[in-house]
Design a protein around this motif. Structure first.
Motif, PDB file in Angstrom:
ATOM      1  N   SER A 168      -4.143 -14.607  11.592  1.00  0.00           N
ATOM      2  CA  SER A 168      -4.519 -13.301  12.145  1.00  0.00           C
ATOM      3  C   SER A 168      -3.380 -12.296  11.958  1.00  0.00           C
ATOM      4  O   SER A 168      -3.583 -11.147  11.574  1.00  0.00           O
ATOM      5  N   VAL A 169      -2.143 -12.794  12.225  1.00  0.00           N
ATOM      6  CA  VAL A 169      -0.972 -11.908  12.051  1.00  0.00           C
ATOM      7  C   VAL A 169      -0.816 -11.510  10.584  1.00  0.00           C
ATOM      8  O   VAL A 169      -0.545 -10.351  10.251  1.00  0.00           O
ATOM      9  N   ALA A 170      -0.995 -12.520   9.655  1.00  0.00           N
ATOM     10  CA  ALA A 170      -0.860 -12.230   8.218  1.00  0.00           C
ATOM     11  C   ALA A 170      -1.914 -11.240   7.756  1.00  0.00           C
ATOM     12  O   ALA A 170      -1.639 -10.329   6.971  1.00  0.00           O
ATOM     13  N   GLU A 171      -3.154 -11.436   8.206  1.00  0.00           N
ATOM     14  CA  GLU A 171      -4.214 -10.511   7.819  1.00  0.00           C
ATOM     15  C   GLU A 171      -3.907  -9.112   8.326  1.00  0.00           C
ATOM     16  O   GLU A 171      -4.118  -8.124   7.624  1.00  0.00           O
ATOM     17  N   GLN A 172      -3.392  -9.026   9.574  1.00  0.00           N
ATOM     18  CA  GLN A 172      -3.038  -7.708  10.106  1.00  0.00           C
ATOM     19  C   GLN A 172      -1.910  -7.085   9.295  1.00  0.00           C
ATOM     20  O   GLN A 172      -1.933  -5.894   8.978  1.00  0.00           O
ATOM     21  N   ALA A 173      -0.892  -7.947   8.925  1.00  0.00           N
ATOM     22  CA  ALA A 173       0.226  -7.441   8.114  1.00  0.00           C
ATOM     23  C   ALA A 173      -0.249  -6.992   6.745  1.00  0.00           C
ATOM     24  O   ALA A 173       0.207  -5.971   6.212  1.00  0.00           O
ATOM     25  N   ALA A 174      -1.172  -7.769   6.148  1.00  0.00           N
ATOM     26  CA  ALA A 174      -1.703  -7.387   4.832  1.00  0.00           C
ATOM     27  C   ALA A 174      -2.427  -6.061   4.915  1.00  0.00           C
ATOM     28  O   ALA A 174      -2.300  -5.201   4.038  1.00  0.00           O
ATOM     29  N   GLN A 175      -3.201  -5.893   6.007  1.00  0.00           N
ATOM     30  CA  GLN A 175      -3.901  -4.620   6.176  1.00  0.00           C
ATOM     31  C   GLN A 175      -2.905  -3.476   6.359  1.00  0.00           C
ATOM     32  O   GLN A 175      -3.068  -2.393   5.790  1.00  0.00           O
ATOM     33  N   ASP A 176      -1.854  -3.743   7.136  1.00  0.00           N
ATOM     34  CA  ASP A 176      -0.828  -2.713   7.332  1.00  0.00           C
ATOM     35  C   ASP A 176      -0.131  -2.402   6.006  1.00  0.00           C
ATOM     36  O   ASP A 176       0.155  -1.242   5.682  1.00  0.00           O
ATOM     37  N   THR A 177       0.169  -3.452   5.223  1.00  0.00           N
ATOM     38  CA  THR A 177       0.829  -3.248   3.923  1.00  0.00           C
ATOM     39  C   THR A 177      -0.055  -2.443   2.981  1.00  0.00           C
ATOM     40  O   THR A 177       0.407  -1.541   2.272  1.00  0.00           O
ATOM     41  N   GLN A 178      -1.356  -2.769   2.970  1.00  0.00           N
ATOM     42  CA  GLN A 178      -2.280  -2.045   2.107  1.00  0.00           C
ATOM     43  C   GLN A 178      -2.361  -0.574   2.514  1.00  0.00           C
ATOM     44  O   GLN A 178      -2.362   0.322   1.669  1.00  0.00           O
ATOM     45  N   ARG A 179      -2.455  -0.362   3.860  1.00  0.00           N
ATOM     46  CA  ARG A 179      -2.486   1.032   4.335  1.00  0.00           C
ATOM     47  C   ARG A 179      -1.201   1.761   3.960  1.00  0.00           C
ATOM     48  O   ARG A 179      -1.210   2.929   3.573  1.00  0.00           O
ATOM     49  N   LEU A 180      -0.050   1.043   4.071  1.00  0.00           N
ATOM     50  CA  LEU A 180       1.227   1.656   3.710  1.00  0.00           C
ATOM     51  C   LEU A 180       1.268   1.979   2.216  1.00  0.00           C
ATOM     52  O   LEU A 180       1.697   3.070   1.805  1.00  0.00           O
ATOM     53  N   ALA A 181       0.806   1.026   1.382  1.00  0.00           N
ATOM     54  CA  ALA A 181       0.794   1.257  -0.071  1.00  0.00           C
ATOM     55  C   ALA A 181      -0.109   2.424  -0.424  1.00  0.00           C
ATOM     56  O   ALA A 181       0.235   3.284  -1.253  1.00  0.00           O
ATOM     57  N   ASP A 182      -1.311   2.447   0.213  1.00  0.00           N
ATOM     58  CA  ASP A 182      -2.228   3.555  -0.074  1.00  0.00           C
ATOM     59  C   ASP A 182      -1.616   4.876   0.348  1.00  0.00           C
ATOM     60  O   ASP A 182      -1.756   5.902  -0.339  1.00  0.00           O
ATOM     61  N   THR A 183      -0.918   4.862   1.520  1.00  0.00           N
ATOM     62  CA  THR A 183      -0.285   6.108   1.991  1.00  0.00           C
ATOM     63  C   THR A 183       0.797   6.558   1.017  1.00  0.00           C
ATOM     64  O   THR A 183       0.879   7.732   0.645  1.00  0.00           O
ATOM     65  N   ILE A 184       1.649   5.590   0.586  1.00  0.00           N
ATOM     66  CA  ILE A 184       2.722   5.942  -0.365  1.00  0.00           C
ATOM     67  C   ILE A 184       2.124   6.410  -1.681  1.00  0.00           C
ATOM     68  O   ILE A 184       2.569   7.383  -2.295  1.00  0.00           O
ATOM     69  N   PHE A 185       1.101   5.722  -2.167  1.00  0.00           N
ATOM     70  CA  PHE A 185       0.489   6.032  -3.463  1.00  0.00           C
ATOM     71  C   PHE A 185      -0.120   7.429  -3.462  1.00  0.00           C
ATOM     72  O   PHE A 185       0.069   8.204  -4.398  1.00  0.00           O
ATOM     73  N   GLU A 186      -0.846   7.762  -2.362  1.00  0.00           N
ATOM     74  CA  GLU A 186      -1.570   9.022  -2.360  1.00  0.00           C
ATOM     75  C   GLU A 186      -0.736  10.183  -1.839  1.00  0.00           C
ATOM     76  O   GLU A 186      -0.939  11.313  -2.236  1.00  0.00           O
ATOM     77  N   ARG A 187       0.187   9.872  -0.889  1.00  0.00           N
ATOM     78  CA  ARG A 187       0.932  10.977  -0.291  1.00  0.00           C
ATOM     79  C   ARG A 187       2.289  11.209  -0.952  1.00  0.00           C
ATOM     80  O   ARG A 187       3.052  12.034  -0.506  1.00  0.00           O
ATOM     81  N   SER A 188       2.589  10.473  -1.994  1.00  0.00           N
ATOM     82  CA  SER A 188       3.842  10.691  -2.721  1.00  0.00           C
ATOM     83  C   SER A 188       3.832  12.072  -3.358  1.00  0.00           C
ATOM     84  O   SER A 188       2.798  12.543  -3.856  1.00  0.00           O
ATOM     85  N   HIS A 189       4.967  12.743  -3.338  1.00  0.00           N
ATOM     86  CA  HIS A 189       5.075  14.063  -3.992  1.00  0.00           C
ATOM     87  C   HIS A 189       5.069  13.932  -5.506  1.00  0.00           C
ATOM     88  O   HIS A 189       4.919  14.922  -6.214  1.00  0.00           O
TER      89      HIS A 189
END
Length: 925
Positions: free
Chosen positions: A109-130
């Motif tokens: 459960s913790v790993a799945e939550q971390a993976a979801q957090d990592t994916q959200r972080l990657a998507d945020t970095i990917f899309e919100r990068s200048h």
């Protein structure tokens, strides 16, 4: 109790029971044996023995069974204990498994939550990068963020699944393409790990930006991908440019300082030196930076300067010193060095700033000043020293002898000794006293009504004492110079060859007549005269004969026009006439000009030969055709050129239509310059075919102008203007270059690359023509033998020696050379064997009339026969009918060109035409 415990207890009870029963049986057997042994009756020994034996065997068997039961009991007890331990251990393992399962569930459960957090972080970095972020696989973009689309100005569909177009159009700072470099970086990124490059991207909307591209590899789903980050560094690049400009500005300022400037560390190492310093020591800036500059000097002087600098560092006191330096040529110079300390606030380091100035001239000037006293008295020019109010304080002997030879005038006002053409001499003295120099003429009356002229220069004294307001007067006798200038003024107004007034005098005279118009009302007529075919006289008889002809022309014009007219020679073969109607009857001008034309029909004698030249005359009037000299002379020139265009040897009076024609030519000239700049002019290709087989053998490149709105402008409208304005050089160069590019493309695709290109006389005469051709070949990859250069007959004959030299070089490079419009010029047939040519091109005027004009037919056959005799190819242009083609073919013509075979067409149309001809050839076979 659990089932396993119950089973264990049962086994133990059974074993215990069996053991008890066996023991009791053994005891009973022992009792029976005892009874038998003690109480057995006598006489039954056998039966007793047998019974005792049986009982003994039974006892042994029972003992053995009891032993076995004992062992089995022990084994059962051991097995039961092991089984119980195993059951207990199994229960513990089951409990641990349950605990581990629960922990794994929590961890998952913790790993799945971390993976979801990592994916959200990657998507945020990917899309919100200048920056623009793109993911590639196999040179195809698989993903990109919105900022990449914004940077490149495109849609996602334009990038995904392809190599971006923006990468193809990217370039470096020098303008060269960066496309191949980006692809090489992509291919090499797996070995180089991280690569970066700076390129200029051209946006689809016309804007551009500088981008820093960084490439890195990463693995995703067991597949290698490339991450490309594009960062907009336009602001940084602009800042770098500004820094470079600022650095260059500061550097230029330092180098502009005429004194030697250097900055050293406290241990005498140079950190900065200007251009004057490097030149003085014969070194470059790269060679001296970081070195001890004192080592460049003689050892004793270098040590001395080092001691002075050390003293400056220790005391902080600035000091200026002078040193004498001996040069390699034996001369010496004196240098003044000023030093000061500079503390760098950031690092706290100290630097020695030294400026060196060559004061050799200053010291020499001081020596010269000491010599002035002796020079003053020995000077041949008059020198007088005046007080601020103009009194003569001192004068040298030359001044005294120049004026009167008497010294008694010292102390007298200077303007009483010399006569100045001034009303206020005192204002001149005030001007000079304020630091401004003055010069002017003065005179003195001599004996026998003679008059001497002097040039007087007044300047403030350069003294630094309280008497610095004194005035120095330099007096030069210019009497002889004045007489000479009077003669020069006369000579400046007249032509030395013909004795007629020149252009300058003509303008002065015209200006006077225009000014007189307000008072007299007399109209003024200006005529420009240009000799027709004068160049042929120069070329055939020499320049000396040409000069004699010009002298005779001047005399004849003067004789016909009369003394009432003002006749001038502008130079070359141009003359001009001014007539004022105040002194002439109506129709007088036309009568005189007609007489001139008639008179020029008579030949001029120029030594042992006669020469006939015509006149083209342009006429304009004041104020009808202009109100200033420039407009009048321009209009007369326009009318004169109109006379030449109308056939020469005639008079044309200026009209507004002529000006409109000039304006139209100017407009075409302006548009033509823009068209050349924007690439609106490109070659069209007219086919050439074999006269026998009618199959393609090449083509001729013809310049065609198509405007941006699709309109075609006729070559007849812009080629002459290009010739007149000099744009023919750029036009010819563009057609040559585009033809070479097209020839290379056709060669690469298997198409016949032979192209004929026209060369104008201006190109042929240009000194860089050969170098330009070589450069075109090098830049396009074309071969010289693919191009045939068509040069007109007249262009060759303008300067035969130059033409032979140029054509020899063209031939040595491999170019084919053709004489264009052959038969219309004035060349001598003897030159045909002199020029290394390959082709004669029959002029279209003969080809057009070949079917119905016997003379044209005969000329064509003669040209063909002549060319064949010289081993040349013969090209007939302007073939429009089958009958013309058959006559030319029967006459032995080599190549045919004209609308009958194909009009000029663009490259694509020509390729289609070529392939159709080849297909028809195959079908015929």
């Amino acid at each position: 109790m659990s089932n396993s415990n119950k089973s264990t207890q049962t086994i133990e009870n059974n074993n215990s029971s069996d053991k008890t029963e066996s023991g009791e049986l053994v005891d009973r057997v022992d009792s029976i044996l005892k009874i038998i042994s003690e109480d057995a009756p006598e006489g039954d020994d056998y039966l007793i023995n047998e019974l005792a034996n049986s009982l003994e065997e039974m006892r042994e068997a029972l003992s053995e069974k009891e032993l076995q039961l004992t062992r089995m009991t022990e084994q059962s007890e051991t097995l039961a204990c092991a089984q119980a331990d195993a059951i207990v251990h199994s229960a513990e393992i089951i409990d641990e498994l349950e605990t581990t399962k629960q922990q794994l569930f929590v961890a998952r459960s913790v790993a799945e939550q971390a993976a979801q957090d990592t994916q959200r972080l990657a998507d945020t970095i990917f899309e919100r990068s200048h920056d623009g972020v793109l993911v590639f696989q196999n040179r195809k973009c698989t993903a990109c963020n919105d900022n990449a689309l914004k940077l490149f100005g495109c849609q996602r569909d334009d990038i995904i699944g392809a190599w971006p177009n923006s990468f193809e159009s990217a370039c470096f700072e020098n303008g060269s393409s960066a496309s191949s470099n980006l692809k090489e970086m992509y291919d090499a990124v797996t070995t180089q790990n991280v690569s970066s490059i700076e390129v200029l991207f051209q946006g689809t909307t016309g804007n551009s930006f500088w981008g820093e591209i960084t490439l890195n590899t990463f693995s995703m789903q067991n597949t290698e991908h490339v991450l490309v980050v594009v960062r907009d560094i336009t602001a940084r690049k602009q800042h770098e440019v500004e820094l470079r400009q600022h650095s260059n500005f500061v550097d230029n300022i330092i180098n502009a300082v005429p004194d030697q400037l250097s900055v050293k560390t406290t241990d005498h190492k140079v950190v900065l030196a200007n251009k004057a310093f490097c030149l003085a020591h014969g070194v470059t800036r790269e060679e001296i930076i970081g070195q001890d500059a004192n080592l460049l000097l003689p050892s004793n002087l270098g040590e001395r300067l080092g001691e002075i600098e050390d003293q400056l560092v220790s005391t902080g006191e600035s000091k200026t010193t002078e040193h004498q330096l001996f040069q390699l040529d034996g001369t010496h110079k004196i240098v003044s060095i000023n030093r000061s300390l500079f503390n760098e606030t950031t690092s706290g380091d100290q630097f020695i700033v030294a400026t060196s100035r060559d004061i050799t001239e200053d010291r020499l000037r001081e020596d010269r000043l000491r010599l002035l006293a002796s020079v003053f008295n020995g000077a041949s020019e008059g020198v007088a020293i005046l007080s601020p109010d103009g009194q003569v304080c001192e004068a040298n002997p030359a001044f005294l002898n120049m004026i009167t030879g008497d010294q008694n005038f010292v102390g007298k006002p200077f303007n009483e000794i010399l006569a100045f053409d001034l009303s206020e001499f005192e204002s001149v003295l005030q001007t000079v006293a304020m630091g401004n120099s003055w010069s002017g003429k003065a005179s003195v009356n001599g004996e026998n009504n003679s008059r001497f002229s002097f040039w007087v220069s007044l300047s403030p004294s350069l003294e630094t004492t309280e008497k610095s307001n004194r005035i120095i007067a330099l007096v030069s006798d210019i009497t002889e110079l004045e007489n000479t200038q009077a003669e020069l003024r006369y000579q400046a107004q007249f032509d030395t060859l013909t004795g007629l007034p020149n252009r300058r005098y003509f303008r002065e005279q015209l200006q006077c007549l225009i000014q007189d118009y307000n008072s007299t009302g007399n109209h003024v007529t200006i005529c420009f005269l240009d000799l027709d075919d004068f160049k042929h006289v120069n070329d055939s008889s020499g320049h000396a004969a040409g000069d004699r002809l010009l002298q005779s022309v001047g005399r004849r014009i003067k004789c016909i026009i009369g003394d009432d007219a003002f006749v001038a020679r502008f130079g070359g073969d141009e003359f001009a006439i001014i007539l004022s109607e105040g002194n002439n009857e109506p129709g007088y001008l036309q009568q005189k000009l007609n007489e001139l034309l008639i008179a020029f029909r008579e030949p001029f004698s120029i030594g042992n030969a006669d020469a006939v030249v015509g006149l083209s005359i342009g006429v304009t009037s004041y104020p009808e055709h202009g109100t200033d000299i420039g407009a009048l002379m321009c209009n007369a020139d326009i009318a004169m050129y109109a006379a030449k265009e109308d056939g020469k040897n005639r008079v044309r009076i200026f009209t507004s239509e002529m000006q409109d024609g000039v304006n139209t030519r100017h407009q075409v000239h302006t548009k033509l310059r823009k068209a050349l700049r924007e690439g609106e002019i490109r070659p069209y290709f007219q086919p050439k075919v074999c006269a026998i087989t009618k199959m393609p053998v090449g083509c001729e490149a013809l310049a065609r102008w198509q405007t941006q709105d699709g309109e075609f402008i006729s070559p007849a409208d812009f080629i002459p203007i290009a010739e007149q304005t000099g744009l023919i050089l750029e036009l010819g160069e563009q057609v040559l270059r585009q033809s070479a590019i097209q020839a290379y493309e056709w060669f690469a695709s298997g198409l016949l690359p032979t192209i004929a290109v026209n060369v104008s006389p201006h190109q042929l005469r240009h000194p860089d023509f050969i170098e330009q051709l070589i450069k075109i070949l090098e830049e396009t990859g074309a071969q010289a033998e693919w191009l045939e250069l068509e040069i007109t007959e007249n262009a060759m004959m303008d300067d035969v020696e130059h033409a032979i030299s140029v054509i020899d070089k063209l031939s040595s490079l491999g170019f084919r050379v053709a004489i264009d419009d052959f038969g219309t010029g004035y060349s001598s047939l003897s030159y045909l064997k002199t020029f290394p040519i390959n082709t004669l091109k029959i002029d279209i005027s003969f080809v057009r009339d070949i079917t119905h004009d016997s003379q044209s037919n005969a000329i064509v056959r003669s040209i063909i026969s002549l060319g064949k005799g010289l081993g040349l190819s013969i090209v007939a242009e302007g073939v429009e009918t089958l009958e013309q083609a058959e006559i030319l073919s029967e006459s032995g013509c080599t190549t045919l060109q004209g609308y009958y075979f194909g009009k000029p067409m663009d490259a694509r149309q020509y390729e289609e035409w070529f392939h159709l001809q080849k297909m028809s050839e195959v079908e015929m076979q």
